[in-house]
Scaffold this motif. Structure first.
Motif, PDB file in Angstrom:
ATOM      1  N   CYS A  28       3.346  11.279  48.767  1.00  0.00           N
ATOM      2  CA  CYS A  28       1.646  11.150  47.828  1.00  0.00           C
ATOM      3  C   CYS A  28       0.675  12.026  48.580  1.00  0.00           C
ATOM      4  N   ALA A  29       0.349  12.416  49.459  1.00  0.00           N
ATOM      5  CA  ALA A  29      -0.470  12.649  49.901  1.00  0.00           C
ATOM      6  C   ALA A  29      -0.340  14.103  49.567  1.00  0.00           C
ATOM      7  N   ALA A  30      -0.065  14.817  49.960  1.00  0.00           N
ATOM      8  CA  ALA A  30       0.155  16.419  49.710  1.00  0.00           C
ATOM      9  C   ALA A  30       0.542  16.721  47.930  1.00  0.00           C
ATOM     10  N   ASP A  31       0.965  15.664  47.525  1.00  0.00           N
ATOM     11  CA  ASP A  31       1.437  15.591  45.681  1.00  0.00           C
ATOM     12  C   ASP A  31       1.118  14.504  45.339  1.00  0.00           C
ATOM     13  N   GLY A  32       0.211  14.362  44.018  1.00  0.00           N
ATOM     14  CA  GLY A  32       0.313  13.085  43.145  1.00  0.00           C
ATOM     15  C   GLY A  32       1.057  12.985  41.892  1.00  0.00           C
ATOM     16  N   HIS A  33       1.993  14.023  41.701  1.00  0.00           N
ATOM     17  CA  HIS A  33       2.775  14.224  40.244  1.00  0.00           C
ATOM     18  C   HIS A  33       4.748  13.533  40.864  1.00  0.00           C
ATOM     19  N   ALA A  34       5.191  13.188  41.754  1.00  0.00           N
ATOM     20  CA  ALA A  34       6.603  12.496  42.029  1.00  0.00           C
ATOM     21  C   ALA A  34       5.672  11.208  42.582  1.00  0.00           C
ATOM     22  N   ALA A  35       6.843  10.508  41.043  1.00  0.00           N
ATOM     23  CA  ALA A  35       6.462   8.739  42.135  1.00  0.00           C
ATOM     24  C   ALA A  35       7.606   8.241  42.667  1.00  0.00           C
ATOM     25  N   VAL A  36       7.284   7.418  43.747  1.00  0.00           N
ATOM     26  CA  VAL A  36       8.693   7.696  44.905  1.00  0.00           C
ATOM     27  C   VAL A  36       8.849   5.831  44.870  1.00  0.00           C
ATOM     28  N   LEU A  37      10.579   5.875  44.823  1.00  0.00           N
ATOM     29  CA  LEU A  37      10.949   4.641  44.529  1.00  0.00           C
ATOM     30  C   LEU A  37      12.275   4.497  46.201  1.00  0.00           C
ATOM     31  N   MET A  38      11.106   2.981  46.487  1.00  0.00           N
ATOM     32  CA  MET A  38      11.516   3.126  47.681  1.00  0.00           C
ATOM     33  C   MET A  38      13.290   1.712  47.878  1.00  0.00           C
ATOM     34  N   LEU A  39      14.312   2.430  48.039  1.00  0.00           N
ATOM     35  CA  LEU A  39      15.725   2.125  47.596  1.00  0.00           C
ATOM     36  C   LEU A  39      15.897   1.756  49.607  1.00  0.00           C
ATOM     37  N   THR A  40      16.940   0.239  49.519  1.00  0.00           N
ATOM     38  CA  THR A  40      17.210   0.094  50.836  1.00  0.00           C
ATOM     39  C   THR A  40      17.566  -1.224  50.760  1.00  0.00           C
ATOM     40  N   THR A  41      18.351  -1.909  51.518  1.00  0.00           N
ATOM     41  CA  THR A  41      19.666  -3.197  51.704  1.00  0.00           C
ATOM     42  C   THR A  41      19.219  -3.791  52.521  1.00  0.00           C
ATOM     43  N   PHE A  42      17.678  -3.880  52.532  1.00  0.00           N
ATOM     44  CA  PHE A  42      16.311  -4.833  53.073  1.00  0.00           C
ATOM     45  C   PHE A  42      15.592  -5.913  52.848  1.00  0.00           C
ATOM     46  N   ASP A  43      15.715  -6.577  51.455  1.00  0.00           N
ATOM     47  CA  ASP A  43      15.138  -7.410  51.638  1.00  0.00           C
ATOM     48  C   ASP A  43      13.790  -8.092  52.294  1.00  0.00           C
ATOM     49  N   ARG A  44      13.076  -7.255  53.421  1.00  0.00           N
ATOM     50  CA  ARG A  44      11.295  -7.247  53.723  1.00  0.00           C
ATOM     51  C   ARG A  44      10.434  -6.975  53.554  1.00  0.00           C
TER      52      ARG A  44
ATOM     53  N   LEU B 154      10.848  22.036  44.624  1.00  0.00           N
ATOM     54  CA  LEU B 154      11.826  21.088  43.594  1.00  0.00           C
ATOM     55  C   LEU B 154      10.275  20.436  42.532  1.00  0.00           C
ATOM     56  N   GLN B 155       9.721  19.952  43.175  1.00  0.00           N
ATOM     57  CA  GLN B 155       8.749  19.809  42.515  1.00  0.00           C
ATOM     58  C   GLN B 155       9.135  18.484  41.140  1.00  0.00           C
ATOM     59  N   PRO B 156      10.216  17.610  41.930  1.00  0.00           N
ATOM     60  CA  PRO B 156      10.297  17.176  41.001  1.00  0.00           C
ATOM     61  C   PRO B 156       9.841  15.435  40.214  1.00  0.00           C
ATOM     62  N   ASP B 157      10.466  14.772  39.388  1.00  0.00           N
ATOM     63  CA  ASP B 157       9.274  13.374  38.954  1.00  0.00           C
ATOM     64  C   ASP B 157       9.189  12.309  39.109  1.00  0.00           C
ATOM     65  N   VAL B 158      10.476  12.200  39.918  1.00  0.00           N
ATOM     66  CA  VAL B 158      10.733  10.925  40.657  1.00  0.00           C
ATOM     67  C   VAL B 158      11.881  11.161  41.782  1.00  0.00           C
ATOM     68  N   ILE B 159      11.024  10.616  42.710  1.00  0.00           N
ATOM     69  CA  ILE B 159      11.874  10.423  43.968  1.00  0.00           C
ATOM     70  C   ILE B 159      12.519   9.370  44.342  1.00  0.00           C
ATOM     71  N   CYS B 160      13.873   9.483  44.476  1.00  0.00           N
ATOM     72  CA  CYS B 160      14.717   7.934  45.207  1.00  0.00           C
ATOM     73  C   CYS B 160      14.947   7.841  46.895  1.00  0.00           C
ATOM     74  N   MET B 161      14.192   7.207  47.190  1.00  0.00           N
ATOM     75  CA  MET B 161      13.511   7.599  48.898  1.00  0.00           C
ATOM     76  C   MET B 161      14.243   6.107  49.654  1.00  0.00           C
ATOM     77  N   ASP B 162      15.245   6.728  50.529  1.00  0.00           N
ATOM     78  CA  ASP B 162      15.537   5.402  51.112  1.00  0.00           C
ATOM     79  C   ASP B 162      14.790   5.441  52.356  1.00  0.00           C
ATOM     80  N   VAL B 163      14.909   4.217  53.241  1.00  0.00           N
ATOM     81  CA  VAL B 163      13.643   3.187  54.408  1.00  0.00           C
ATOM     82  C   VAL B 163      14.058   4.249  55.594  1.00  0.00           C
ATOM     83  N   GLN B 164      15.296   3.309  55.568  1.00  0.00           N
ATOM     84  CA  GLN B 164      15.676   4.001  57.308  1.00  0.00           C
ATOM     85  C   GLN B 164      16.569   5.338  57.525  1.00  0.00           C
ATOM     86  N   MET B 165      15.710   6.186  58.157  1.00  0.00           N
ATOM     87  CA  MET B 165      16.839   7.341  58.145  1.00  0.00           C
ATOM     88  C   MET B 165      16.603   7.809  59.199  1.00  0.00           C
TER      89      MET B 165
END
Length: 232
Positions: free
Chosen positions: A73-89, A49-60
């Motif tokens: 990130c290794a395969a594509d320098g375009h998409a930016a990843v936003l990590m989302l989690t319930t844990f502030d670790r 899909l070549q998204p611009d932003v990916i909202c990514m859960d940590v634990q799956m």
């Protein structure tokens, strides 16, 4: 009409994905182009899909968000990843940044914060609070006290440029040093006696020339390459 930001949601909980889609789809210029229930599917859809932003859960299951982010990130320098989690670790934070993520947000954040985060990543910015940036600097600098760099701007410019910095102008090297100290664009502008627009140009040039994703990874890069060092 302005440019549309294409968004991919990756989370193993359908209700969470539905909630994020409702929030993000309400924002003009946002288009949720796909959803994935695990990291492996996220990697596949990111390539498809070549998204611009990916909202990514940590634990799956199947593949966690950290491994998926690393692969994307290794395969594509375009998409930016936003990590989302319930844990502030810290371990999640540092592992996510090392994997190539450009932002880190708790799922307890307000809907407006999620929207602002996606906007920031779509612009090419990193999304970390000043407190988190300080934690990153302390971690990657190995600092036990002050996180100010042990090299002054004058000393850095007087010394022969490192081979990794040879393509940077003096102003760009100064900007990198101040980035590594966790300075904001406004603070850099004051220290260099230039406008914020000029600082943004210097930052963009530094990232482009060094092949770095965003300013928070510039901090990590500077310490990892010995451009600056913590005070001993």
């Amino acid at each position: 009409m302005g440019r549309v930001t294409r968004i991919l949601l990756v989370d193993d909980q359908a209700l969470v994905r539905a909630g994020f889609e409702t929030i993000l789809s309400s924002e003009p210029g946002f288009d949720v182009v796909g959803q994935a229930k695990d990291g492996a599917e996220g990697v596949r859809l990111a390539a498809e899909l070549q998204p611009d932003v990916i909202c990514m859960d940590v634990q799956m299951p199947v593949m966690d968000g950290l491994e998926a982010t690393r692969a994307i990130c290794a395969a594509d320098g375009h998409a930016a990843v936003l990590m989302l989690t319930t844990f502030d670790r810290d371990d999640f934070l540092f592992d996510a940044l090392s994997a190539g993520a450009s932002g880190f947000l708790l799922k307890t954040a307000e809907p407006e914060q999620l929207i602002d985060a996606v906007h920031a990543l779509a612009r090419g910015d990193a999304l970390l609070s000043p407190e988190v940036t300080r934690r990153v600097i302390e971690r990657f600098a190995g600092a036990t006290g002050s996180t100010d760099a042990a090299v002054t701007t004058g000393e850095m410019l007087a010394a022969p440029p490192s081979p990794v910095l040879v393509d940077l102008t003096d102003r760009e090297r100064e900007t990198l040093l101040l980035l590594a100290r966790g300075r904001s664009n406004a603070e850099i502008a004051r220290e260099l006696f230039v406008g914020e627009a000029t600082v943004k140009t210097h930052v963009s040039n530094v990232l482009l020339k060094l092949g770095i994703r965003d300013r928070i990874h510039a901090v990590i890069w500077a310490y990892e390459h010995g451009v600056v060092a913590p005070r001993g």
